[in-house]
Design an enzyme around this catalytic site. Structure first.
Site: not given
Ligand code: NAP
Length: 242
Positions: A8, A11, A60, A140, A153, A155-156, A186
């Protein structure tokens, strides 16, 4: 060549992690699911730091795709070592459980938990053989406290916390560390639709965090300096614990 694989990485938090690890000189393997334009932007930002990267498109959560793309890359690049793995890919599909479809459940578990298993299994052997590795799993606050509307989410991420602690003990002898980072709110595409003003009022720091703030902590866990820390879960949440 020493490599860091960020799932991921196209972005949000993943992109910020790619850029931060590029500053440490790693060749960055940038995984993404479908957004090639965004992944190319990450690659350009990595190159601007004076290192290079490789785009790796695979879901993934699909074992065959992981094997076909990442497995093939590992087989073809035996001279290169993946020293750092950041399992960051994840999605959310929020709704109350009584409305949740099996598909909503599976999609979220697949991306965060199955993805960790498929990707880490392929990378781990090389780390164990080299007797060095850094694995950082993005969990998270929801995985720690449980969030209503996010049974899938929560659970994961809770599952991934358990896996982090168990794997940390399996591989500690070989100098492979396994840690997790638990962000609160975030500012990324994932939180784009949320009422930021209202939610920020619940955060002691009164604001959402940035992807760069999370990347700083990932870089620390990924560094040689974090050599005696394993099985840890680090909160990055501006003081929001419940
Ligand atoms: P995001 O901006 O939505 O970006 C998600 C990223 O994951 C993108 O690069 C997307 O690729 C990729 N992705 C999603 N599903 C995928 C898959 N099955 N296989 C490969 N790549 C995949 O999310 P984010 O906020 O940066 O979150 C990143 C991580 O932090 C996640 O695990 C999320 O649960 C965790 N998190 C985020 C927050 C928050 O507040 N943002 C809080 C707690 C935890 P594409 O660009 O190709 O779609």
């Amino acid at each position: 060549m020493k490599c860091a694989l960020v799932t991921g990485g196209s972005r949000g938090i993943g992109r910020a992690v790619c850029i931060k690890l590029a500053e440490q000189g790693y060749h960055i393997l940038i995984n993404y699911k479908g957004n090639t334009a965004a992944a190319e932007e990450t690659l350009a930002a990595v190159r601007a730091k004076g290192t290079d990267g490789t785009l790796m498109q695979f879901n993934v959560g699909k074992e065959e795709e992981v094997q076909n793309v990442l497995g093939a890359w590992i087989d073809a690049n035996k001279d290169k070592q993946i020293e750092v793995l950041v399992n960051n890919a994840g999605i959310r599909q929020d709704m109350m459980m009584f409305q949740m479809s099996t598909e909503n459940w599976k999609n979220v578990i697949e991306s965060s938990l199955d993805g960790f298993f498929y990707v880490t299994k392929l990378v781990l052997t090389g780390m164990l053989l080299k007797r060095y590795g850094r694995i950082v799993n993005m969990v998270s606050l929801s995985g720690l406290k449980g969030t209503p509307g996010q049974v899938n989410y929560s659970a994961a991420k809770a599952g991934l916390i358990g896996a982090t602690k168990a794997l940390a003990q399996e591989v500690a002898k070989r100098n492979v560390t396994v840690n997790a980072i638990a962000p609160g709110f975030i500012k990324t595409d994932m939180t784009d639709g949320l009422p930021e003003k209202e939610l920020s009022a619940m955060v002691p720091m009164q604001r959402f965090g940035t992807a760069e703030e999370v990347a700083e902590a990932v870089a620390f866990f990924a560094s040689k300096g974090a050599s005696y820390i394993t099985g840890e879960v680090l909160n990055i949440n501006g003081g929001l614990y419940s």
